[in-house]
Every structure is written in C-alpha cells, then in structure tokens.
Design an enzyme around this catalytic site. Structure first.
Site, PDB file in Angstrom:
ATOM      1  CD  GLN A   1      -7.815 100.293  60.307  1.00  0.00           C
ATOM      2  OE1 GLN A   1      -8.544 100.686  59.402  1.00  0.00           O
ATOM      3  NE2 GLN A   1      -8.290  99.533  61.294  1.00  0.00           N
TER       4      GLN A   1
ATOM      5  N   GLY B   1     -15.504  88.769  65.245  1.00  0.00           N
ATOM      6  CA  GLY B   1     -14.229  89.487  65.326  1.00  0.00           C
ATOM      7  C   GLY B   1     -14.346  90.734  66.176  1.00  0.00           C
ATOM      8  CG  HIS B   2     -16.763  93.972  64.949  1.00  0.00           C
ATOM      9  ND1 HIS B   2     -17.433  93.470  63.862  1.00  0.00           N
ATOM     10  CD2 HIS B   2     -16.005  94.994  64.486  1.00  0.00           C
ATOM     11  CE1 HIS B   2     -17.112  94.169  62.787  1.00  0.00           C
ATOM     12  NE2 HIS B   2     -16.236  95.094  63.130  1.00  0.00           N
TER      13      HIS B   2
ATOM     14  CE  LYS C   1     -10.923  91.506  58.470  1.00  0.00           C
ATOM     15  NZ  LYS C   1     -11.030  92.529  57.376  1.00  0.00           N
TER      16      LYS C   1
END
Length: 285
Positions: free
Chosen positions: A155, A36-37, A151
């Site tokens: 945030q 994901g990063h 996700k």
C-alpha cells in the site's frame, strides 16, 4: 479537537489553516485505533503544525459490503484516544458524503495491470478502493504530509507512486511497524483473534526473522529456507496467501546485483483473521 463529518466543512476549515501558513499532516485510518496509529500521529506532529486524522471504513477496499460491516469499530474510544494525543481535527465522514449515489457512476483510481502482484493479485478490488479513497482525502485536505504505516508495505509503495504520477505536492512518510511485546505487528484486526489464535499469531514475525538470518547475497537464488519457513507456518495452523522475498524498491521478484535492499512479505490466515507482516533489510556485499 474538532470532529467534522462533512467534506465541505473540512475543506473550509483546511483553507483557514493554510491561510495562516500552517502545515497539515494527514493520518488516514479506518478506526479501532491502537499504538501503531498513535505512532503515526506522533510522526505527523513532529513534521507539521496541525494533524488531521480521518476515520472511515472504506467499503470499496473490501470484497463486499458485508465484509466491511464486520470490520471492528470503536468510534467513541477512538475519539478519546485522539483527544488525549492532541489531534487537531478528526474527519469522520458518512458513507454518502464520500461515495455519492450509492456508488453508481463512481470514478475510481486504478493501479496499472503490471502491478497485479502480491496483494493486488489476491485481492484485485482492494487497491482500487485504497487509491480512490486516499485520492479523495488528498483532494479534500491538501496536506503537506501524509503518514502511512510500513506494515502495509505494498500500500505504501503504491501511494508513493500515486503521489508522483498524479502530481500531488505531498510528502509521504513511511512509519515503522509497531509491535506487541511478543513481536506481533499491531493491527485493528488483532482484536478478532481468539486466545488460541493470539498465541499462535506471533509465529509469523518469528518466521520472517528466521528467514532474514538465513539471507545473504549468495543464497537468494537457492531459497530452500523459504520452503522450510512455509512448512513451519502451515504446521502452526496458518493458511498462507503470500510468503516471498522481493526487491523493496521495485517489488520485483527477480533480484539482481543492483538489488540493495529486500523485503520479506507474509500474508496468512489464522482462523478467520488475515494477518500481514514484513521485514525490510539491506543486503550486505
């Protein structure tokens, strides 16, 4: 690849990059990097000349310092992955460099009380820590672009508001969730799941996908399917913090005729690990 631990050194390095008219994409992380990063890095590389990845386990977004110490760390492996993926700079600051005087007289960036909902309501300390550290990174690096995963939907929602309201000249790019083969959203915390919990964990995504298939504009007010989904997750052993449908543009619970897209949000505990996931969808007329 440069590894920098001091904000002042990074600030001077960034000045040289901007002096050459090169653009910067920032990828803020807490380390223990996964695919994901890497996806965030790829998006950053496509949209900017240089990519800076920060690795900092921010204690202010945890309930207490002991919780932050439990966060999985793999710094050497992270450096190898970042070098393989041609990252230009890794910013890995020490705690005292980011929070002077052991948090005494620390100025924070708070979100308004009107947004004390969902994750903010369950973890009131969390977003104060997130907004503060992200602001610090923005101030040190002055990126043209910053990439965040979808996700952590709430945030991302707040960071977009932060940029607008604090007058940062930064483009925020939301990057789609990267999933394992069984649908589980990739997370640094997944490593904390035992084998039994890991088998159960994908049920969250299966459940929110099932919810999405039940939804249309006519049945949103009659959400019995949401109750069934809740019971299904409990049956599988989850302790649920959040399972809800919201307007994806406002996070409002009340959906109107003007609502064009929704977000199905889920946060749940399996054992001692808290997992989050979501699914955004357009509403058909």
């Amino acid at each position: 690849m440069y590894i920098i631990r001091d904000p002042k050194i990074l600030y001077n390095k960034v000045k040289k990059i901007h002096k050459k008219n090169n653009t910067i994409a920032l990828i803020p992380t807490m380390g223990n990097l996964h695919l994901g990063h890497i996806k965030l890095i790829e998006v950053g590389q496509k949209n900017a000349d240089k990519v800076i990845v920060s690795i900092f386990v921010n204690p202010m977004q945890f309930k207490n310092l002991n919780d932050s110490k439990k966060y999985p760390r793999s710094l050497k492996e992270d450096f190898k992955k970042l070098k393989l993926n041609n990252v230009d700079i890794v910013f890995c600051p020490r705690l005292k460099k980011m929070y002077l005087n052991n948090f005494i007289d620390q100025i924070f960036v708070n979100i308004p009380s009107s947004y004390n909902i969902l994750e903010s309501k369950n973890r009131p300390y969390h977003f104060k820590g997130v907004m503060t550290i992200v602001s610090k990174l923005f101030n040190i690096i002055s990126p043209e672009i910053a990439c965040f995963g979808k996700k952590d939907f709430q945030q991302l929602f707040f960071i977009k508001k932060l940029v607008i309201q604090m007058n940062y000249n930064i483009q925020i790019l939301g990057v789609p969730i990267v999933r394992d083969n069984d649908g589980l959203a990739l997370s640094s915390r997944n490593i904390l799941l035992n084998s039994k919990e890991r088998k159960i964990a994908p049920e969250i995504y299966k459940t929110i996908k099932w919810i999405s298939k039940k939804i249309n504009k006519n049945n949103l007010k009659n959400n019995n399917f949401l109750k069934k989904a809740y019971k299904n997750l409990v049956k599988h052993g989850f302790k649920i913090d959040i399972l809800t449908i919201r307007d994806s543009k406002t996070l409002n619970k009340k959906l109107t005729k003007k609502t064009s897209s929704i977000i199905i949000l889920c946060s749940a505990w399996i054992g001692k690990v808290r997992l989050i996931d979501n699914l955004e969808m357009l509403l058909k007329n």
